[in-house]
Write a protein that holds these residues in place. Structure first.
Motif, PDB file in Angstrom:
ATOM      1  N   THR A   1     -14.360  34.223 -47.926  1.00 16.08           N
ATOM      2  CA  THR A   1     -13.243  33.394 -48.395  1.00 16.08           C
ATOM      3  C   THR A   1     -13.180  32.075 -47.640  1.00 16.08           C
ATOM      4  OG1 THR A   1     -12.009  35.387 -48.986  1.00 16.08           O
ATOM      5  CG2 THR A   1     -10.739  33.350 -48.729  1.00 16.08           C
ATOM      6  N   VAL A   2     -13.315  32.137 -46.330  1.00 13.16           N
ATOM      7  CA  VAL A   2     -13.277  30.908 -45.527  1.00 13.16           C
ATOM      8  C   VAL A   2     -14.442  29.996 -45.898  1.00 13.16           C
ATOM      9  CG1 VAL A   2     -13.515  29.993 -43.176  1.00 13.16           C
ATOM     10  CG2 VAL A   2     -11.975  31.904 -43.625  1.00 13.16           C
ATOM     11  N   ALA A   3     -15.642  30.565 -46.031  1.00 15.00           N
ATOM     12  CA  ALA A   3     -16.808  29.758 -46.400  1.00 15.00           C
ATOM     13  C   ALA A   3     -16.587  29.091 -47.754  1.00 15.00           C
ATOM     14  CB  ALA A   3     -18.069  30.620 -46.429  1.00 15.00           C
ATOM     15  N   PHE A   4     -16.042  29.835 -48.711  1.00 13.82           N
ATOM     16  CA  PHE A   4     -15.769  29.258 -50.023  1.00 13.82           C
ATOM     17  C   PHE A   4     -14.745  28.137 -49.924  1.00 13.82           C
ATOM     18  CE2 PHE A   4     -13.047  28.902 -53.721  1.00 13.82           C
ATOM     19  CZ  PHE A   4     -13.971  28.586 -54.699  1.00 13.82           C
ATOM     20  N   LEU A   5     -13.644  28.393 -49.234  1.00 21.14           N
ATOM     21  CA  LEU A   5     -12.587  27.388 -49.146  1.00 21.14           C
ATOM     22  C   LEU A   5     -13.046  26.117 -48.452  1.00 21.14           C
ATOM     23  CD1 LEU A   5      -9.449  29.598 -48.407  1.00 21.14           C
ATOM     24  CD2 LEU A   5      -9.990  28.332 -50.500  1.00 21.14           C
ATOM     25  N   VAL A   6     -13.818  26.244 -47.388  1.00 18.38           N
ATOM     26  CA  VAL A   6     -14.320  25.055 -46.695  1.00 18.38           C
ATOM     27  C   VAL A   6     -15.196  24.233 -47.636  1.00 18.38           C
ATOM     28  CG1 VAL A   6     -15.840  24.243 -44.837  1.00 18.38           C
ATOM     29  CG2 VAL A   6     -14.127  25.995 -44.369  1.00 18.38           C
ATOM     30  N   GLY A   7     -16.125  24.891 -48.320  1.00 15.70           N
ATOM     31  CA  GLY A   7     -16.992  24.177 -49.257  1.00 15.70           C
ATOM     32  C   GLY A   7     -16.204  23.540 -50.388  1.00 15.70           C
ATOM     33  N   TYR A   8     -15.249  24.269 -50.927  1.00 14.42           N
ATOM     34  CA  TYR A   8     -14.450  23.760 -52.040  1.00 14.42           C
ATOM     35  C   TYR A   8     -13.566  22.588 -51.596  1.00 14.42           C
ATOM     36  CZ  TYR A   8     -11.015  23.438 -55.744  1.00 14.42           C
ATOM     37  OH  TYR A   8     -10.196  22.965 -56.732  1.00 14.42           O
ATOM     38  N   LEU A   9     -12.897  22.752 -50.465  1.00 19.70           N
ATOM     39  CA  LEU A   9     -11.999  21.690 -50.002  1.00 19.70           C
ATOM     40  C   LEU A   9     -12.748  20.419 -49.607  1.00 19.70           C
ATOM     41  CD1 LEU A   9      -9.438  23.810 -47.941  1.00 19.70           C
ATOM     42  CD2 LEU A   9      -9.082  22.729 -50.186  1.00 19.70           C
ATOM     43  N   MET A  10     -13.964  20.575 -49.114  1.00 16.23           N
ATOM     44  CA  MET A  10     -14.741  19.393 -48.716  1.00 16.23           C
ATOM     45  C   MET A  10     -15.353  18.670 -49.911  1.00 16.23           C
ATOM     46  SD  MET A  10     -16.597  20.582 -45.196  1.00 16.23           S
ATOM     47  CE  MET A  10     -17.249  18.958 -44.871  1.00 16.23           C
ATOM     48  N   THR A  11     -15.629  19.403 -50.996  1.00 14.90           N
ATOM     49  CA  THR A  11     -16.337  18.786 -52.120  1.00 14.90           C
ATOM     50  C   THR A  11     -15.554  18.790 -53.424  1.00 14.90           C
ATOM     51  OG1 THR A  11     -17.404  20.844 -52.818  1.00 14.90           O
ATOM     52  CG2 THR A  11     -18.551  19.516 -51.134  1.00 14.90           C
ATOM     53  N   GLY A  12     -14.574  19.671 -53.545  1.00 21.86           N
ATOM     54  CA  GLY A  12     -13.850  19.808 -54.795  1.00 21.86           C
ATOM     55  C   GLY A  12     -14.639  20.572 -55.854  1.00 21.86           C
ATOM     56  N   SER A  13     -15.779  21.124 -55.470  1.00 19.03           N
ATOM     57  CA  SER A  13     -16.642  21.825 -56.412  1.00 19.03           C
ATOM     58  C   SER A  13     -16.592  23.336 -56.180  1.00 19.03           C
ATOM     59  CB  SER A  13     -18.083  21.339 -56.259  1.00 19.03           C
ATOM     60  OG  SER A  13     -18.969  22.173 -56.971  1.00 19.03           O
TER      61      SER A  13
END
Length: 72
Positions: A13-25
């Motif tokens: 979950t943390v890995a997903f959120l970091v990637g999503y929040l940094m890129t919006g993808s």
């Protein structure tokens, strides 16, 4: 085992959120959630092997010292 699975869920979950929040993808977040924990698992395995070797050397040094304490 429950604690391990719970931590794995948190990690993904943390890995997903970091990637999503940094890129919006969502795709980048999803890819990161799959790749980063897998890489981290391999790194942790190697880290544990190194520490086991260090502990074995310390134990051997203590045994060679004869009194159970490490020589300084």
């Amino acid at each position: 085992m429950s604690k391990t699975l719970s931590f794995a869920g948190v990690h993904f979950t943390v890995a997903f959120l970091v990637g999503y929040l940094m890129t919006g993808s969502i795709w980048v977040g999803g890819a990161l959630a799959l790749v980063e924990p897998a890489c981290n698992t391999v790194a942790f395995h190697l880290h544990e092997k190194v520490w086991k070797r260090i502990e074995q050397r310390r134990a051997a040094a203590a045994a060679a010292n004869g009194d159970g304490h490490l020589a300084t």
